[in-house]
Design a protein around this motif. Structure first.
Motif, PDB file in Angstrom:
ATOM      1  N   SER A 148       6.422  -0.694  -4.538  1.00 51.57           N
ATOM      2  CA  SER A 148       5.673   0.545  -4.756  1.00 51.57           C
ATOM      3  C   SER A 148       6.590   1.719  -5.085  1.00 51.57           C
ATOM      4  CB  SER A 148       4.850   0.882  -3.512  1.00 51.57           C
ATOM      5  OG  SER A 148       4.245   2.150  -3.638  1.00 51.57           O
ATOM      6  N   GLU A 149       6.112   2.608  -5.946  1.00 52.96           N
ATOM      7  CA  GLU A 149       6.861   3.829  -6.242  1.00 52.96           C
ATOM      8  C   GLU A 149       6.837   4.779  -5.049  1.00 52.96           C
ATOM      9  OE1 GLU A 149       5.406   5.651  -9.754  1.00 52.96           O
ATOM     10  OE2 GLU A 149       5.938   3.973 -11.078  1.00 52.96           O
ATOM     11  N   ASN A 150       5.846   4.606  -4.189  1.00 48.68           N
ATOM     12  CA  ASN A 150       5.698   5.471  -3.016  1.00 48.68           C
ATOM     13  C   ASN A 150       5.966   4.681  -1.731  1.00 48.68           C
ATOM     14  OD1 ASN A 150       4.852   7.637  -4.679  1.00 48.68           O
ATOM     15  ND2 ASN A 150       2.765   6.836  -4.685  1.00 48.68           N
ATOM     16  N   LYS A 151       7.087   3.999  -1.685  1.00 50.00           N
ATOM     17  CA  LYS A 151       7.353   3.120  -0.546  1.00 50.00           C
ATOM     18  C   LYS A 151       8.050   3.820   0.617  1.00 50.00           C
ATOM     19  CE  LYS A 151      11.645   1.272  -2.533  1.00 50.00           C
ATOM     20  NZ  LYS A 151      12.308   0.030  -3.004  1.00 50.00           N
ATOM     21  N   THR A 152       8.491   5.060   0.425  1.00 52.63           N
ATOM     22  CA  THR A 152       9.145   5.783   1.513  1.00 52.63           C
ATOM     23  C   THR A 152       8.188   6.816   2.104  1.00 52.63           C
ATOM     24  OG1 THR A 152      10.029   7.560   0.115  1.00 52.63           O
ATOM     25  CG2 THR A 152      11.351   5.538   0.326  1.00 52.63           C
ATOM     26  N   PHE A 153       8.483   7.221   3.330  1.00 54.27           N
ATOM     27  CA  PHE A 153       7.640   8.221   3.981  1.00 54.27           C
ATOM     28  C   PHE A 153       7.639   9.532   3.200  1.00 54.27           C
ATOM     29  CE2 PHE A 153       7.177  11.864   6.813  1.00 54.27           C
ATOM     30  CZ  PHE A 153       5.922  11.605   7.350  1.00 54.27           C
ATOM     31  N   ASP A 154       8.805   9.931   2.704  1.00 53.91           N
ATOM     32  CA  ASP A 154       8.895  11.192   1.962  1.00 53.91           C
ATOM     33  C   ASP A 154       8.013  11.173   0.719  1.00 53.91           C
ATOM     34  OD1 ASP A 154      10.635  12.299   3.783  1.00 53.91           O
ATOM     35  OD2 ASP A 154      12.440  11.692   2.694  1.00 53.91           O
ATOM     36  N   LYS A 155       7.970  10.031   0.035  1.00 52.76           N
ATOM     37  CA  LYS A 155       7.124   9.924  -1.159  1.00 52.76           C
ATOM     38  C   LYS A 155       5.641   9.969  -0.778  1.00 52.76           C
ATOM     39  CE  LYS A 155       9.993   9.298  -4.708  1.00 52.76           C
ATOM     40  NZ  LYS A 155      10.129   7.965  -5.306  1.00 52.76           N
ATOM     41  N   LEU A 156       5.285   9.307   0.308  1.00 55.02           N
ATOM     42  CA  LEU A 156       3.891   9.334   0.763  1.00 55.02           C
ATOM     43  C   LEU A 156       3.472  10.751   1.142  1.00 55.02           C
ATOM     44  CD1 LEU A 156       3.872   6.149   3.033  1.00 55.02           C
ATOM     45  CD2 LEU A 156       2.763   6.378   0.804  1.00 55.02           C
ATOM     46  N   LEU A 157       4.355  11.449   1.835  1.00 54.90           N
ATOM     47  CA  LEU A 157       4.058  12.817   2.251  1.00 54.90           C
ATOM     48  C   LEU A 157       3.943  13.739   1.042  1.00 54.90           C
ATOM     49  CD1 LEU A 157       3.668  14.721   4.670  1.00 54.90           C
ATOM     50  CD2 LEU A 157       6.151  15.079   4.685  1.00 54.90           C
ATOM     51  N   ALA A 158       4.846  13.564   0.082  1.00 49.05           N
ATOM     52  CA  ALA A 158       4.832  14.402  -1.118  1.00 49.05           C
ATOM     53  C   ALA A 158       3.601  14.139  -1.975  1.00 49.05           C
ATOM     54  CB  ALA A 158       6.098  14.156  -1.938  1.00 49.05           C
ATOM     55  N   GLY A 159       3.020  12.958  -1.837  1.00 48.78           N
ATOM     56  CA  GLY A 159       1.838  12.619  -2.627  1.00 48.78           C
ATOM     57  C   GLY A 159       0.610  13.416  -2.258  1.00 48.78           C
ATOM     58  N   GLY A 160       0.621  14.030  -1.080  1.00 51.39           N
ATOM     59  CA  GLY A 160      -0.497  14.866  -0.655  1.00 51.39           C
ATOM     60  C   GLY A 160      -1.821  14.129  -0.644  1.00 51.39           C
ATOM     61  N   SER A 161      -2.832  14.730  -1.243  1.00 54.22           N
ATOM     62  CA  SER A 161      -4.178  14.152  -1.231  1.00 54.22           C
ATOM     63  C   SER A 161      -4.311  12.933  -2.136  1.00 54.22           C
ATOM     64  CB  SER A 161      -5.201  15.214  -1.643  1.00 54.22           C
ATOM     65  OG  SER A 161      -4.925  15.689  -2.952  1.00 54.22           O
ATOM     66  N   ALA A 162      -3.284  12.659  -2.939  1.00 51.85           N
ATOM     67  CA  ALA A 162      -3.320  11.472  -3.796  1.00 51.85           C
ATOM     68  C   ALA A 162      -2.888  10.218  -3.036  1.00 51.85           C
ATOM     69  CB  ALA A 162      -2.415  11.669  -5.010  1.00 51.85           C
ATOM     70  N   THR A 163      -2.270  10.398  -1.883  1.00 53.53           N
ATOM     71  CA  THR A 163      -1.827   9.266  -1.070  1.00 53.53           C
ATOM     72  C   THR A 163      -3.020   8.647  -0.356  1.00 53.53           C
ATOM     73  OG1 THR A 163       0.383  10.177  -0.725  1.00 53.53           O
ATOM     74  CG2 THR A 163      -0.396   8.581   0.890  1.00 53.53           C
ATOM     75  N   ARG A 164      -3.123   7.330  -0.458  1.00 54.37           N
ATOM     76  CA  ARG A 164      -4.242   6.604   0.151  1.00 54.37           C
ATOM     77  C   ARG A 164      -3.708   5.684   1.245  1.00 54.37           C
ATOM     78  NH1 ARG A 164      -5.576   3.627  -5.119  1.00 54.37           N
ATOM     79  NH2 ARG A 164      -3.298   3.645  -4.966  1.00 54.37           N
ATOM     80  N   VAL A 165      -4.361   5.717   2.402  1.00 50.48           N
ATOM     81  CA  VAL A 165      -3.898   4.934   3.550  1.00 50.48           C
ATOM     82  C   VAL A 165      -5.071   4.161   4.148  1.00 50.48           C
ATOM     83  CG1 VAL A 165      -2.818   5.008   5.825  1.00 50.48           C
ATOM     84  CG2 VAL A 165      -2.114   6.645   4.059  1.00 50.48           C
ATOM     85  N   SER A 166      -4.875   2.866   4.350  1.00 51.50           N
ATOM     86  CA  SER A 166      -5.892   2.057   5.030  1.00 51.50           C
ATOM     87  C   SER A 166      -5.555   1.968   6.510  1.00 51.50           C
ATOM     88  CB  SER A 166      -5.963   0.651   4.421  1.00 51.50           C
ATOM     89  OG  SER A 166      -4.720  -0.025   4.552  1.00 51.50           O
ATOM     90  N   ILE A 167      -6.594   1.863   7.334  1.00 46.88           N
ATOM     91  CA  ILE A 167      -6.406   1.768   8.779  1.00 46.88           C
ATOM     92  C   ILE A 167      -7.640   1.110   9.380  1.00 46.88           C
ATOM     93  CG2 ILE A 167      -7.381   4.062   9.227  1.00 46.88           C
ATOM     94  CD1 ILE A 167      -5.327   4.376  11.509  1.00 46.88           C
ATOM     95  N   LEU A 168      -7.459   0.426  10.490  1.00 42.85           N
ATOM     96  CA  LEU A 168      -8.584  -0.217  11.164  1.00 42.85           C
ATOM     97  C   LEU A 168      -9.581   0.842  11.631  1.00 42.85           C
ATOM     98  CD1 LEU A 168      -9.634  -2.991  12.205  1.00 42.85           C
ATOM     99  CD2 LEU A 168      -8.509  -2.458  14.374  1.00 42.85           C
ATOM    100  N   GLN A 169     -10.853   0.588  11.391  1.00 41.35           N
ATOM    101  CA  GLN A 169     -11.905   1.529  11.774  1.00 41.35           C
ATOM    102  C   GLN A 169     -11.820   1.846  13.258  1.00 41.35           C
ATOM    103  OE1 GLN A 169     -15.787   0.063  10.829  1.00 41.35           O
ATOM    104  NE2 GLN A 169     -16.796   2.017  11.166  1.00 41.35           N
ATOM    105  N   ASN A 170     -11.762   3.138  13.575  1.00 38.92           N
ATOM    106  CA  ASN A 170     -11.537   3.556  14.950  1.00 38.92           C
ATOM    107  C   ASN A 170     -11.899   5.024  15.082  1.00 38.92           C
ATOM    108  OD1 ASN A 170      -9.775   4.567  17.331  1.00 38.92           O
ATOM    109  ND2 ASN A 170      -9.562   2.351  17.461  1.00 38.92           N
TER     110      ASN A 170
END
Length: 216
Positions: A148-170
């Motif tokens: 992934s081009e966004n494989k680091t935390f800094d890249k994910l953070l910089a992506g802002g609202s374009a960053t998509r994250v999956s998580i178990l429903q909770n």
């Protein structure tokens, strides 16, 4: 520790406990029988001769099927330990498969005696059911694909609202993700396996997964 480094650590601690409509405690079989009220969940389980436990099968190392198709994991072991305490026999337990959304309803409607399915304790949930003492404190980690081009935390953070994250429903899913990535889009998914599948299929940039699962 500054705000960014705190988010980088992304260790949101939660407590997992057993969920029950009435207190079920691992004591000797003789003491359990003596202490059980006539209309209690404990009395019902003792009269039945086995414990009915709601759990899952898709979240290693907590509950999953091994290569032989047998249900194993920490939650399964906890169920057998409880059966040993109640009946002096770890085999006197029936496991009922349920998805995470059924953990509380199946207890309150008496479909199961108790849920042992890696469940975070919260004030809201405590208004509906009783919890045992916590038996594990969990953290959360972010998984990304090596390609992934966004494989680091800094890249994910910089992506802002374009960053998509999956998580178990909770109930805490949005809060957990936004603690680390305040603007990220959160995709809540029904099982841990599907959380990871969303990442593998590139529908999300990262998967927020229990630290115990990552280490497993």
């Amino acid at each position: 520790m500054n705000d960014t480094s705190g988010r980088r650590d992304f260790l949101k601690l939660g407590m997992a406990g057993l969920a029950a409509a009435g207190a079920l405690t691992a004591v000797s079989a003789e003491k359990a029988a003596a202490q059980a009220a006539s209309d209690s969940v404990l009395r019902t389980a003792l009269d039945r001769g086995k414990l009915i436990v709601g759990t899952g099968s898709t979240n290693a190392p907590w509950h999953f099927e091994n290569d032989a198709g047998e249900l194993v994991g920490m939650d399964i072991t906890m169920g057998r330990i409880l059966a040993k305490g109640l009946f002096d026999d770890p085999t006197k337990v029936e496991f009922v498969m349920q998805d995470p959304a059924q953990r509380i309803p199946n207890v309150t409607t008496n479909k199961v005696d108790i849920t042992i399915q890696f469940m975070t304790m919260s004030a809201q949930r405590s208004q509906l059911i009783n919890f045992s003492r916590p038996y594990y404190v969990e953290g959360v980690a972010l998984l990304t694909l090596p390609s992934s081009e966004n494989k680091t935390f800094d890249k994910l953070l910089a992506g802002g609202s374009a960053t998509r994250v999956s998580i178990l429903q909770n109930v805490d899913a949005e809060t957990s993700v936004h603690y680390a990535l305040p603007q990220a889009q959160v995709m809540q998914i029904d099982t841990q396996a599907n959380v990871l599948q969303a990442l593998e299929s590139k529908r999300v940039d990262a998967a927020a997964v229990d630290l115990s699962t990552v280490r497993w």
